[in-house]
Write a protein that holds these residues in place. Structure first.
Motif, short mmCIF file in Angstrom:
data_model
loop_
_atom_site.label_atom_id
_atom_site.label_comp_id
_atom_site.label_asym_id
_atom_site.label_seq_id
_atom_site.Cartn_x
_atom_site.Cartn_y
_atom_site.Cartn_z
N SER A 125 15.13 26.31 29.76
CA SER A 125 15.06 25.57 31.03
C SER A 125 14.65 24.13 30.79
O SER A 125 15.26 23.20 31.31
CB SER A 125 14.09 26.25 31.99
OG SER A 125 14.57 27.53 32.32
N GLY A 128 17.34 22.29 28.97
CA GLY A 128 18.45 22.03 29.88
C GLY A 128 18.17 20.86 30.79
O GLY A 128 19.03 19.99 31.00
N LEU A 129 16.94 20.81 31.33
CA LEU A 129 16.58 19.70 32.22
C LEU A 129 16.62 18.38 31.45
O LEU A 129 17.10 17.36 31.97
CB LEU A 129 15.17 19.93 32.80
CG LEU A 129 15.08 21.05 33.83
CD1 LEU A 129 13.64 21.46 34.08
CD2 LEU A 129 15.74 20.61 35.14
N LEU A 131 18.40 17.74 28.83
CA LEU A 131 19.79 17.42 28.49
C LEU A 131 20.52 16.85 29.71
O LEU A 131 21.23 15.85 29.62
CB LEU A 131 20.51 18.67 27.97
CG LEU A 131 21.94 18.43 27.48
CD1 LEU A 131 21.94 17.71 26.14
CD2 LEU A 131 22.70 19.74 27.36
N GLU A 132 20.32 17.51 30.86
CA GLU A 132 20.98 17.04 32.08
C GLU A 132 20.56 15.61 32.42
O GLU A 132 21.36 14.83 32.94
CB GLU A 132 20.65 17.97 33.26
CG GLU A 132 21.34 19.33 33.20
CD GLU A 132 22.72 19.35 33.85
OE1 GLU A 132 23.24 18.26 34.15
OE2 GLU A 132 23.27 20.46 34.04
N LEU A 135 22.87 13.10 30.95
CA LEU A 135 24.28 13.04 31.34
C LEU A 135 24.62 11.64 31.84
O LEU A 135 23.87 11.05 32.62
CB LEU A 135 24.57 14.06 32.46
CG LEU A 135 25.14 15.40 32.03
CD1 LEU A 135 25.26 16.34 33.21
CD2 LEU A 135 26.50 15.23 31.36
N PHE A 140 23.51 11.20 25.37
CA PHE A 140 24.09 12.54 25.51
C PHE A 140 24.90 12.90 24.28
O PHE A 140 24.95 14.06 23.87
CB PHE A 140 24.95 12.59 26.77
CG PHE A 140 25.40 13.97 27.15
CD1 PHE A 140 24.51 14.87 27.72
CD2 PHE A 140 26.71 14.37 26.94
CE1 PHE A 140 24.93 16.15 28.07
CE2 PHE A 140 27.13 15.65 27.29
CZ PHE A 140 26.24 16.53 27.86
N ALA A 150 16.16 18.29 24.34
CA ALA A 150 17.61 18.15 24.45
C ALA A 150 18.24 18.04 23.07
O ALA A 150 19.43 18.26 22.90
CB ALA A 150 17.96 16.92 25.28
N ASP A 151 17.43 17.68 22.08
CA ASP A 151 17.97 17.45 20.73
C ASP A 151 17.92 18.68 19.83
O ASP A 151 17.91 18.55 18.61
CB ASP A 151 17.21 16.30 20.05
CG ASP A 151 17.37 14.99 20.81
OD1 ASP A 151 18.52 14.64 21.11
OD2 ASP A 151 16.36 14.33 21.09
#
Lengths: 286, 411
Positions: A125, A128-129, A131-132, A135, A140, A150-151
């Motif tokens: 979770s 994901g947050l 990474l989003e 965007l 990205f 995210a990495d």
């Protein structure tokens, strides 16, 4: 200025007092001071994460500091489980239905604590947050960064996935052990004992005060029947807590130091806020 | 789950007289023993020169040799994407085949691909992925490589998906190798799927072999277990996609997403008619389901839902063009939350993010060429992992498996 006692001090003094305090009361004090410390660690972790994102090129000194911080936070979790374990030997029942937790937390407990496999959902979770949030930004598509969760790299995701599969299996095994233990409540000795005691109570009410002598005997039988049951619970609780700590450490080992910081932030925030929300809910209802 | 291997067809055989390479080969074998079942990402560099190949592909083999297991690679060599250097499909690359190839000096197109497969937010892993580069060869004029990519998303238990992973490429190979020229792809693929389904059924009947499955207690004959199958065979000029179920293959051509398969959902008009004609019904129970049970209209296995649920694949044959960029195969764990267009856009960006190919260099500048080889193998796995992470970010509740195949020629 008075400094609040650390959780370690609380533990030491409570241990010294021994059985005079009710165990759950002492553990409650320990738990509360542990939460205060967790909040302090959270602040340190947040500072470390902002410093890291400000410095574009991470230096060795900073990385060492981050490693030490992560170690310190993990040690704090170790302390929690070490103390919990020693208290569980004296009072396993309050450890399984902890009065210091809110009823909201209570409803989501797995064997007296957080469900180990929740760690992976927390990770996915948060990752994901983060990474989003990238965007639409150049980051990205930058695969050489090590800024946050995210990495996650291919090898890390592989490690997490295989750890998750192991932990799901272990969690299921312990759940199964707990099921067996719970079923022993209705074994023949318990059913027999409950019948004998019920008969005794009926006799007593009709004979008005008779059978006094048998009372002590009955009490002994009840204790000797329940004793092994509680011991079984205590062993299962130890297994569950061990799995929780191993899962936490396992995830941290796979992450880079700065990723570990982000994971520990997410874990502390979720734990502290969930506790707050539950307490507030309880307060409103009482 | 996630793994990158780079290797070159025939590498094992070219090694013999060269000590350095022999060492690498044995190291690779060691690793293969440990990881045989865990292949995730393999990329092979497009090379025709054997010698260059050797030099290029092991630019930092010393680093890898020190890394006894993969974790130490992660820890000590965090940015090394190309970490374990391994030849991923031993079986399909026999020494004999390779030496024939080398003698002929055939220019071979080695596949570049990346693969990621994770349990995600589910408590059971039922996806399986099979990748077999150069999995068969046709004699005579068609002496070129065919590459096999398959994704199987199991339901009920994972054993049908695992069986497909182990066997389907072998069945496809047998069907291809018995054909003469002018390969009748559709019938060959249909026969392969039909044989796969039969094998699953026969295997189920001998229930002693399934004692390790979690489905055993629920259904003694494990009839209620099945799997999707989306299989792409990539040849030098064609992409043959065979699909059964709701996994999907999407081609990215000049930035446009072109689906090469159509999901078998029970409410797809033609599928609904077929099911009803066979005497079955589609009942809405948490979405359309065959007999109110299975949320797809075709699958391998699922014996109890026959003849409504069939194992016959729909096969598409697509001519490759210069504009083709990549092929994405994935289970519904990806497609439920990421559109075809988004997936193509992401994969395309990853492929483009790689360093531009260096201009032809004089022999001796291996360093530069090695950089290209490394980054191209990185690009596909970057794409597969980013798509997987995106699926997880968008709360995919299923297992997520993604294969990205680079289709660009002469890079």
């Amino acid at each position: 200025m008075s400094v609040p006692p650390s959780s370690a001090q609380v533990m030491a003094s409570a241990m010294a007092v021994g059985n005079e305090n009710r165990e759950s009361e002492s553990f409650k004090k320990f738990f509360e001071s542990w939460l205060v410390e967790q909040n302090q660690h959270l602040n340190e972790l947040l500072t470390a994460s902002t410093q890291h994102s400000n410095n574009n090129s991470s230096n060795q000194g900073e990385e060492n500091e981050i490693r030490q911080l992560v170690d310190r936070v993990i040690k704090h979790y170790e302390l929690y489980y070490a103390v919990k374990s020693s208290w569980a030997k004296q009072d396993v029942l309050s450890m399984l239905t902890p009065p210091w937790r809110s009823s909201l937390e209570d409803a989501f407990l797995w064997i007296g604590g957080w469900r180990p496999t929740m760690a992976f959902h927390l990770l996915y979770s948060k990752s994901g947050l983060q990474l989003e949030a990238r965007l639409g930004h150049a980051e990205f598509y930058n695969f050489d960064l090590d800024l946050d969760l995210a990495d996650l790299r291919p090898a890390q995701l592989e490690g997490i996935d295989s750890l998750q599969k192991d932990r799901i299996r272990e969690e299921k095994e312990i759940t199964e052990k707990m099921a067996k233990q719970q079923e022993t409540v209705a074994d023949s000795s318990m059913v027999d004992l409950s019948h004998v005691v019920s008969e005794l109570m009926r006799k007593r009410s009709s004979e008005d005060g008779g059978a006094r002598l048998e009372e002590q005997e009955v009490q002994l039988s009840v204790e000797s029947a329940l004793g092994p049951k509680e011991e079984g619970l205590e062993q299962i609780l130890q297994l569950a807590d061990d799995l929780r700590l191993r899962t936490l450490k396992g995830v941290i080992e796979i992450l880079s130091p700065i990723q570990a910081v982000h994971f520990l932030i997410a874990a502390a925030e979720l734990h502290l806020r969930f506790h707050d929300w539950g307490k507030r809910k309880d307060a409103r209802q009482s | 789950m996630t793994r990158i291997c780079c290797g070159v067809v025939g590498e094992a055989e070219t090694a013999a007289p060269v000590p350095v390479e022999a060492k690498t080969t044995s190291a690779r074998r060691r690793r293969l023993e440990i990881r045989q079942l865990k292949l995730i990402s393999e990329v092979q560099a497009p090379e025709t020169d054997r010698k260059k190949r050797k030099l290029n592909l092991f630019p930092s083999s010393r680093e890898y040799e020190d890394a006894r297991d993969k974790r130490s690679v992660i820890m000590e060599n965090g940015k090394s994407y190309g970490a374990p250097v391994g030849l991923c499909s031993e079986k399909s690359m026999t020494v004999a085949q390779v030496s024939v190839d080398v003698e002929k000096e055939t220019v071979k197109e080695n596949p570049k691909f990346g693969m990621t497969s994770v349990c995600g937010r589910r408590r059971d892993m039922e996806d399986a992925v099979a990748i077999h580069p150069s999995f068969c060869r046709k004699g005579g004029e068609m002496s070129s490589d065919f590459h096999f990519y398959g994704i199987y998303d199991g339901h009920g238990c994972s054993h049908v998906a695992m069986k497909c992973k182990d066997r389907l490429h072998e069945l496809v190979r047998e069907e291809i190798e018995t054909e003469e020229n002018n390969m009748p792809w559709k019938s060959a693929m249909k026969r392969s799927f039909s044989r796969m389904d039969t094998e699953v059924f026969e295997w189920n009947s001998s229930y002693s072999s399934i004692s390790n499955c979690r489905c055993e207690l629920q259904t003694p004959q494990s009839d209620a277990v099945g799997s999707t199958a989306v299989v792409a065979v990539v040849t030098p000029d064609k992409i043959i996609v065979s699909n059964c179920g709701d996994s999907r293959a999407v081609l990215c051509r000049n930035g446009v997403a072109i689906p090469l398969s159509s999901d078998h959902k029970p409410d797809r008009p033609d599928e609904l008619l077929r099911i009803q004609a066979a005497g079955g019904r589609v009942i809405y129970w948490d979405g359309p389901r065959v007999l109110g049970v299975l949320a797809m209209s075709r699958a391998i296995g699922d014996n109890y839902l026959k003849p409504y649920v069939i194992s016959e694949p729909e096969v598409t044959v697509t001519e490759r063009t210069e504009e083709d960029e990549c092929l994405i195969l994935a289970s519904d764990g990806l497609w439920d939350v990421v559109s075809n267009d988004t997936a193509c856009g992401v994969a395309r960006m990853c492929l483009r993010a790689q360093k531009p190919p260096s201009p032809p260099q004089s022999p001796g500048s291996e360093g530069v060429v090695a950089g290209t080889a490394e980054s191209s193998d990185k690009a596909c796995s970057d794409a597969s992992i980013l798509l997987t992470k995106l699926a997880l970010a968008r709360h995919s509740t299923d297992n997520v498996s993604v294969v990205v195949v680079d289709l660009r020629k002469n890079l």
